[in-house]
Scaffold this motif. Structure first.
Motif, PDB file in Angstrom:
ATOM      1  N   PRO A 178       6.354  33.533 -11.071  1.00 35.77           N
ATOM      2  CA  PRO A 178       6.116  33.147  -9.504  1.00 35.77           C
ATOM      3  C   PRO A 178       7.416  33.468  -8.835  1.00 35.77           C
ATOM      4  CG  PRO A 178       6.544  31.384 -11.059  1.00 35.77           C
ATOM      5  CD  PRO A 178       6.300  32.489 -11.951  1.00 35.77           C
ATOM      6  N   ALA A 180       9.416  32.052  -5.485  1.00 37.07           N
ATOM      7  CA  ALA A 180       9.424  30.981  -4.294  1.00 37.07           C
ATOM      8  C   ALA A 180      10.241  31.131  -3.420  1.00 37.07           C
ATOM      9  CB  ALA A 180       9.712  29.874  -4.999  1.00 37.07           C
ATOM     10  N   VAL A 185       5.925  28.590  -3.827  1.00 32.43           N
ATOM     11  CA  VAL A 185       5.431  29.637  -4.557  1.00 32.43           C
ATOM     12  C   VAL A 185       4.876  30.499  -3.294  1.00 32.43           C
ATOM     13  CG1 VAL A 185       4.164  30.976  -6.296  1.00 32.43           C
ATOM     14  CG2 VAL A 185       5.237  29.108  -6.658  1.00 32.43           C
ATOM     15  N   TYR A 373      -2.042  29.491  -7.055  1.00 29.32           N
ATOM     16  CA  TYR A 373      -1.018  29.119  -6.056  1.00 29.32           C
ATOM     17  C   TYR A 373      -1.396  29.500  -4.534  1.00 29.32           C
ATOM     18  CZ  TYR A 373       2.171  28.845  -9.846  1.00 29.32           C
ATOM     19  OH  TYR A 373       2.951  28.455 -11.056  1.00 29.32           O
ATOM     20  N   SER A 406       4.152  28.988 -15.000  1.00 31.11           N
ATOM     21  CA  SER A 406       4.050  27.798 -14.006  1.00 31.11           C
ATOM     22  C   SER A 406       5.198  27.832 -13.023  1.00 31.11           C
ATOM     23  CB  SER A 406       4.207  26.383 -14.992  1.00 31.11           C
ATOM     24  OG  SER A 406       5.591  26.383 -15.492  1.00 31.11           O
ATOM     25  N   ASP A 407       5.257  26.805 -12.133  1.00 28.27           N
ATOM     26  CA  ASP A 407       6.193  27.122 -11.233  1.00 28.27           C
ATOM     27  C   ASP A 407       7.686  26.504 -11.534  1.00 28.27           C
ATOM     28  OD1 ASP A 407       6.211  24.392 -11.354  1.00 28.27           O
ATOM     29  OD2 ASP A 407       5.343  24.025  -9.278  1.00 28.27           O
ATOM     30  N   HIS A 410      11.560  31.055 -12.795  1.00 28.61           N
ATOM     31  CA  HIS A 410      11.933  32.039 -11.876  1.00 28.61           C
ATOM     32  C   HIS A 410      12.021  33.356 -12.755  1.00 28.61           C
ATOM     33  CE1 HIS A 410      13.057  28.685  -9.329  1.00 28.61           C
ATOM     34  NE2 HIS A 410      13.447  28.127 -10.236  1.00 28.61           N
TER      35      HIS A 410
END
Length: 446
Positions: A178, A180, A185, A373, A406-407, A410
């Protein structure tokens, strides 16, 4: 609490980590038969019957095909490797214990790429046992030797048993990171290609004499060191393709940095602003040359007459082996006949590869990103390293690296943990990945 599909996938992932199929590049390492046995036990009773191939003792791959009812419908190959790289450094958890702590699975291969391999197995098992009748075939390949080039795994299958892994599209590693902006995201990476490989060596020569009088000597090791410095300093302009600006646009960066990153002449001055992603940014916009092995001399009191430097060269699309040779020769030209460029006899050139974006499979990946997302779009990227996907892109088969993290992730974290200490994956990412893959398979082969 997660549903049974996620729980099964996590349990299988942990068993695959414990199989400890460490591939150090030697023919006898890997021993992927251990991981194949794990998957065969998992699939037992599902009605799926796989075929095992074994180019060398212990170097096994497993291929399972779930037949669809319409031979004309699109088919999909889910391909995951079983081998992992050796362990180095100090770990917080035993790298082969597969500890599950606070929703995180720790272990070598958890991220690269056993969570995906386990997810592929879980998806095909569910499809085989829940009464689903898909139109197209679904193929699952758990392969050996990816970490050493695939000669005993995916490449061997393509060259020797292509009928086993024949499909209209391929999913493999890696992707799903993801991106962001302002905490939301906005993009998720999908790997659509990878750089090429053109390994080289620079051979230097000198004149032997007693090392007690080194002044004025012609020392091959000194010349090799000189060659390395010249290669590293040689001009190597940035190249911005059509994908790089899409990635930059999805990053949380100041506008002026974004603007600089998409201008070849200004790109390198903006790299420090990318922090831990600077290396990735440089790699996907340059043909990179890394001097990784240097050897010379055989006796400490003799000036060496021979030395060599082995170079890991990763090429951008359109850069040929001849282009690499010309660049290296230009860099070391001032050394005259004391240095030459050779191709490594054990490594053949492999061009960069890339799949199209206007395919049924890529559209399905994009849809899966939006389900997970809602504010995000699939961001196509080219990987700086290699994967088994290149063998299928070379055949013209659309091939993508995909998962869903998952969020908490990074891109910097993802790059930092690949092949590193404390490799791990969170259960939430496994949950997102296995359900996205099930959705994609149904959409594509449906």
């Amino acid at each position: 609490m997660h549903d049974p599909l996620t729980t099964e996938t996590v349990d299988l992932l942990r068993d695959l980590i414990r199989a400890s199929c460490v591939n150090d590049g030697s023919p006898a390492s890997g021993q992927e038969h251990r991981a194949v046995a794990v998957i065969e036990r998992y699939l037992h009773g599902s009605g799926l019957v796989g075929e095992v191939v074994e180019p060398l003792p212990g170097r096994t791959s497993l291929v399972v095909r779930l037949k669809g009812h319409d031979p004309a419908a699109p088919s999909l190959l889910l391909m995951g490797h079983l081998d992992v790289v050796p362990v180095h450094g100090e770990w917080s958890h035993d790298p082969f214990a597969a500890d599950l702590v606070d929703g995180v699975v720790w272990g070598r291969g958890a991220l690269d790429m056993l969570h995906l391999t386990a997810s592929y197995a879980a998806v095909i098992k569910k499809l085989a046992t829940d009464g689903t009748r898909l139109a197209g075939d679904v193929v699952f390949a758990a392969v050996a030797d990816e970490e050493a080039g695939g000669r005993l795994g995916a490449r061997w299958l393509v060259e020797n048993r292509p009928e086993l892994i024949a499909a209209d599209g391929v999913l493999t590693e890696s992707g799903g990171v993801p991106l962001a902006v302002d905490g939301a995201v906005r993009g998720v990476t999908v790997t659509v290609g990878e750089k090429g490989l053109a390994s080289r060596r620079v051979v230097t020569t000198g004149h032997p004499r007693h090392a007690s009088t080194p002044y004025g000597s012609s020392n091959a090791v000194v010349t090799a060191a000189d060659a390395v410095l010249r290669i590293v300093a040689h001009p190597n302009p940035a190249v911005v393709d059509d994908l790089w600006p899409q990635y930059v646009a999805a990053l949380d960066l100041p506008d002026d940095v974004r603007a600089a990153l998409v201008e070849p002449a200004r790109l390198e001055e903006a790299l420090p602003a990318m922090g831990g992603l600077a290396g990735l940014a440089h790699a996907v916009t340059h043909t990179t040359i890394a001097p990784d092995i240097i050897a010379g001399g055989d006796k400490i009191n003799v000036i060496p007459s021979y030395a060599e430097v082995q170079l890991d060269v990763r090429t951008l699309p359109g850069v040929t082996g001849d282009d690499v040779d010309r660049l290296l020769r230009a860099a070391i030209a001032p050394l005259g006949d004391r240095a030459r460029v050779d191709r490594l006899p054990s490594a053949d050139d492999q061009p960069a590869s890339r799949s199209a974006l206007d395919t049924r499979l890529f559209r399905a990946l994009s849809e899966a990103v939006t389900v997970a997302y809602p504010q995000a779009a699939a961001v196509p990227v080219v990987a700086p390293g290699g994967s088994d996907g290149r063998f299928f892109r070379a055949l013209g088969v659309p091939t993508y690296g995909f998962g869903l993290l998952s969020d908490r992730w990074h891109h910097e974290d993802f790059r930092r943990l690949i092949h590193s200490t404390d490799e791990r994956i969170d259960v939430e990412s496994v949950d997102l990945t296995v359900h996205a893959l099930e959705r994609i398979v149904r959409r594509v082969t449906g």
